[in-house]
Motif scaffolding. Sequence first.
Motif, PDB file in Angstrom:
ATOM      1  N   SER A 149      85.296  -0.759  32.125  1.00  0.00           N
ATOM      2  CA  SER A 149      84.187  -1.314  31.314  1.00  0.00           C
ATOM      3  C   SER A 149      82.823  -0.253  31.048  1.00  0.00           C
ATOM      4  O   SER A 149      82.122  -0.465  30.007  1.00  0.00           O
ATOM      5  CB  SER A 149      83.585  -2.677  31.883  1.00  0.00           C
ATOM      6  OG  SER A 149      82.184  -3.211  31.382  1.00  0.00           O
ATOM      7  N   TYR A 171      80.431 -10.817  24.299  1.00  0.00           N
ATOM      8  CA  TYR A 171      81.683 -11.743  24.237  1.00  0.00           C
ATOM      9  C   TYR A 171      82.969 -11.166  23.867  1.00  0.00           C
ATOM     10  O   TYR A 171      83.980 -11.572  24.634  1.00  0.00           O
ATOM     11  CB  TYR A 171      81.501 -12.975  23.343  1.00  0.00           C
ATOM     12  CG  TYR A 171      82.489 -14.159  23.223  1.00  0.00           C
ATOM     13  CD1 TYR A 171      82.905 -14.868  24.282  1.00  0.00           C
ATOM     14  CD2 TYR A 171      83.402 -14.128  22.081  1.00  0.00           C
ATOM     15  CE1 TYR A 171      83.954 -15.723  24.269  1.00  0.00           C
ATOM     16  CE2 TYR A 171      84.365 -14.955  21.821  1.00  0.00           C
ATOM     17  CZ  TYR A 171      84.714 -15.738  22.977  1.00  0.00           C
ATOM     18  OH  TYR A 171      85.749 -16.605  22.754  1.00  0.00           O
ATOM     19  N   GLN A 229      84.063  -8.230  23.940  1.00  0.00           N
ATOM     20  CA  GLN A 229      84.228  -7.199  24.777  1.00  0.00           C
ATOM     21  C   GLN A 229      84.586  -7.447  26.440  1.00  0.00           C
ATOM     22  O   GLN A 229      84.912  -6.899  27.033  1.00  0.00           O
ATOM     23  CB  GLN A 229      83.221  -5.864  25.003  1.00  0.00           C
ATOM     24  CG  GLN A 229      83.165  -5.038  23.714  1.00  0.00           C
ATOM     25  CD  GLN A 229      84.237  -4.339  23.366  1.00  0.00           C
ATOM     26  OE1 GLN A 229      84.748  -3.708  24.241  1.00  0.00           O
ATOM     27  NE2 GLN A 229      84.536  -4.367  22.115  1.00  0.00           N
ATOM     28  N   LYS A 230      84.276  -9.002  26.431  1.00  0.00           N
ATOM     29  CA  LYS A 230      84.559  -9.778  27.789  1.00  0.00           C
ATOM     30  C   LYS A 230      84.058  -8.850  28.963  1.00  0.00           C
ATOM     31  O   LYS A 230      84.342  -8.565  29.915  1.00  0.00           O
ATOM     32  CB  LYS A 230      85.883  -9.742  28.074  1.00  0.00           C
ATOM     33  CG  LYS A 230      86.862 -10.498  26.857  1.00  0.00           C
ATOM     34  CD  LYS A 230      88.319 -10.363  27.331  1.00  0.00           C
ATOM     35  CE  LYS A 230      89.101 -11.297  26.241  1.00  0.00           C
ATOM     36  NZ  LYS A 230      90.612 -11.381  26.368  1.00  0.00           N
ATOM     37  N   ARG A 262      81.848  -8.201  32.153  1.00  0.00           N
ATOM     38  CA  ARG A 262      81.673  -8.965  33.375  1.00  0.00           C
ATOM     39  C   ARG A 262      80.417  -9.709  33.602  1.00  0.00           C
ATOM     40  O   ARG A 262      79.177  -9.031  32.962  1.00  0.00           O
ATOM     41  CB  ARG A 262      81.850  -8.017  34.592  1.00  0.00           C
ATOM     42  CG  ARG A 262      83.262  -7.390  34.708  1.00  0.00           C
ATOM     43  CD  ARG A 262      83.454  -6.424  35.790  1.00  0.00           C
ATOM     44  NE  ARG A 262      82.567  -5.544  35.847  1.00  0.00           N
ATOM     45  CZ  ARG A 262      81.727  -5.220  37.074  1.00  0.00           C
ATOM     46  NH1 ARG A 262      81.855  -6.096  37.994  1.00  0.00           N
ATOM     47  NH2 ARG A 262      81.052  -4.226  36.870  1.00  0.00           N
TER      48      ARG A 262
END
Length: 316
Positions: A52, A119, A121-122, A124
């Motif tokens: 990430s 959203y 890229q999801k 955390r």
Amino acid sequence: ADGEQVQYHYGLKDLVTILFYIFIAIVLHAVVQEYVLDKINRRLHLSKVKHSKFNESGQLVAFHLTSVIWCLYIVVTEGYISNPRSLWENYPHVYLPYQVKFFYLCQLAYWLHALPELYFQKVRKEEIPRQLRCIALYLLHIAGAYLLNLTRLGLILLLLQYLAEFFFHMARLVYFTDENNEKLFNIWAVVFVVTRLFTLTLYILVIGFGLPRVESQALDPERGNFFSFLFNNILFRMSVLLLVCLFQASVMWRFIHFQLRRWREYWNEQSSRKRVAVASAKQQTKALKRDSGYHENGVVKAENGTSPRTKKLKSP
């Protein structure tokens, strides 16, 4: 007419332009992610946390590099660096050249596109508050400079900020590929301190000496004059400079705290490596002694505890 330069002002139609370039930014974001970052990630086999952060730094490196080159081109061609007095002369700077207006609209579009990317890229949940705070600060400063007619000062400040951010995220990318390589972090530390000093000097120059000397000191929102009458008051001017200095001091304190923690972790890691190396060296020396025999009460013993000397057989 020939030789006439067309200039622009902000208005409600800017919102439509920004919306269009938000979609352009989303498409470019997906292209960089799919054709560059994902291919590198497959080779590195990073963990989810590092994956990430690698994607975040990769996107920001591309954006900051593009913005630094573009912003540097604008300030050079418009003469803002060669003539620092132009940062406050003829304030308010209501009418903008095309490249300045287009730069600000693209900057606003990019940081607004970062909201739906959280959203897509999801990201955390632990990282969302930090990224929202960063996006909000950028939008506040860029929109403030654009709407309050401080675009020239905003360009120089963005150039300094993006330059330091580029080196930081580039150092993170190099660190993810090779954890022993931290040289770029040292370069970023130097660039960060230099840009903070230039930023503080620029604030003092423009707020302390430039805007108070503007000829039009009356409040005139229709002409875009929001500040010069306030900066004519020395108490207000000193209060603003004090707030700026306190803010820069807090940023420097966080930076120093980060560097001290980083150096402490580095030295702890080095000392632990030395202890492991010393322990392994001792184990090797013990193994060598066992292989060559060791002394016990003045008698050389073999590995199985028997004496290496040959015993004499007694005659029957």
